[in-house]
Design a protein around this motif. Structure first.
Motif, PDB file in Angstrom:
ATOM      1  N   GLN A 149      -7.935   2.453  -0.926  1.00 59.95           N
ATOM      2  CA  GLN A 149      -8.254   1.097  -0.481  1.00 59.95           C
ATOM      3  C   GLN A 149      -8.133   0.132  -1.652  1.00 59.95           C
ATOM      4  N   SER A 184       0.830  -1.204   0.000  1.00 56.79           N
ATOM      5  CA  SER A 184       0.000   0.000   0.000  1.00 56.79           C
ATOM      6  C   SER A 184       0.865   1.255   0.000  1.00 56.79           C
ATOM      7  N   GLU A 203       0.042   3.547  -3.521  1.00 56.61           N
ATOM      8  CA  GLU A 203      -0.770   4.767  -3.476  1.00 56.61           C
ATOM      9  C   GLU A 203      -0.012   5.982  -4.027  1.00 56.61           C
TER      10      GLU A 203
END
Length: 400
Positions: free
Chosen positions: A322, A296, A300
């Protein structure tokens, strides 16, 4: 605990491929560690020196080690785990072991369902079953309220591709599982891109069947896969083919095993299972929480940087912030497959998916193909910068 720079450096030093290629195709197949290669080589040498059948004892111990570790990873018992040659084979065997389909039976699938799973469903549809697509929510994920409104006594299967192959979407697998359990409807999860990237707790997911490939985020060898069968669901499944392992002679006849190994055969590659056993151990020692956090943290910011490149359009679904480590995009003037080939010439691996991989979703969105970056926990910022530089150069050098 987050992965430290020193830990990542050690993981990369133990991965021979990291010195040769900039790899962003972990959802297609990741880079194995030297430990996994050594485990395979060790079993291969035992077979060469002693004979394949004579070395089977050591191989069986490694196979059992893999089963025990896989069970811990999935939060289940070892008796619920079978090993197969591929995720597609695992899913197909489980589906084909269901009772015969009748006219009017209903199969509910997400729009992102993997094409191989849909192909397995085709004979059921030919027999009169209805294949129905669950509507999406505003972020493109399977809509749980829409699914709930579709449920009735004729629904015989809910099938979900959890993390689709063509982008960053993470479908609400656990919420769907709650509905499936309330209605006593069989629930199959394709965790091909999920297993090894996000936590896969089959108790929390409430699934009856889950499959995942060894070659992807688990970093195991190609030709290995895990199949989970919920123990209380096993008795409903009647798999073919059978052999002396899956349906042994009991003195009166041939009876199916009472564990998930009714989906295995006696002829397996102990070399590949030795590699899978090591890969599973390494994955467990790192920890899925640290892996998910690292992926993550890389993906991102990369999405934001990609959006700044001229002519590049992100094609991901899912709620921002998410999403998974799979990043789908198109680049103006470039076919996805051609872009993949050009980057490969520069020592950078990415993936590319066409309509034939996720046909329902790709057709619904009018996409012919997409390029795909699939990050893993041992990718680095230096590799990402190299990728961004190459894409920036190609953005100004259009080629269809």
């Amino acid at each position: 605990m987050p992965l430290s720079p020193d830990h990542i450096a050690r993981l990369r030093a133990a991965t021979p491929g990291c010195t040769r290629v900039c790899h962003f195709n972990h959802a297609g197949g990741s880079l194995p560690s030297q430990g996994t290669l050594d485990a395979m080589s060790g079993q291969l040498q035992r077979e060469a020196h002693s004979g394949p059948m004579e070395a089977a004892g050591a191989g069986a111990q490694l196979q059992e080690q893999a089963r025990q570790t896989a069970a811990r990873v999935l939060n289940t018992c070892p008796q619920a785990i079978a090993f197969t040659s591929s995720g597609s084979a695992a899913w197909g065997m489980a589906f084909n072991a269901l009772p015969a389909w009748q006219p009017g039976d209903r199969i509910l699938v997400g729009r992102q369902e993997w094409a191989g799973n849909l192909a397995c469903m085709a004979p059921a549809v030919a027999a009169g079953a209805q294949l129905e697509v669950i509507p999406c929510d505003s972020h493109g994920a399977v809509s749980v309220p829409a699914l709930e409104s579709m449920l009735d006594s004729r629904v015989r299967l809910i099938a979900l591709t959890w993390l689709p192959a063509n982008g960053g979407l993470i479908n609400p697998a656990a919420a769907i599982g709650q509905l499936a359990r309330q209605w006593h409807i069989p629930y199959f999860i394709d965790a091909g891109q999920a297993l090894g990237q996000v936590p896969c707790d089959v108790q929390a997911l409430n699934c009856d069947v889950l499959k995942g490939a060894g070659r992807k985020y688990l970093r195991g060898p190609r030709g290995t896969a895990l199949l989970y069968i919920r123990p209380g669901f096993l008795e409903q499944l009647n798999p073919l083919p059978r052999d002396v392992l899956s349906a042994p002679w009991d003195g009166q006849g041939f009876a199916l095993r009472n564990d998930a190994r009714r989906f295995e055969t006696s002829e397996v590659s102990m070399v590949l299972l030795a590699g899978l056993a090591n890969a599973l151990q390494e994955f467990e020692s790192i920890g899925v929480a640290a892996i998910a956090q690292r992926i993550s943290a890389l993906s991102e910011p990369l999405r934001k940087k990609l959006q700044r490149l001229p002519g590049l359009q992100l094609q991901d679904l899912g709620s921002p912030g998410q999403q998974s480590g799979l990043i789908a995009f198109t680049l103006e003037g470039w076919d996805g497959l051609a872009l993949k080939e050009e980057l490969a010439r520069r020592g950078i691996n990415i993936g590319a998916n066409g309509v034939n991989y996720t046909p329902l979703d790709m057709q619904a969105r009018g996409l012919g193909n997409i390029a795909r970056i699939a990050l893993s926990y041992f990718n680095t910022q230096e590799e990402i910068e190299r990728l961004l530089q190459a894409l920036g150069e190609l953005a100004g050098n259009k080629r269809s």
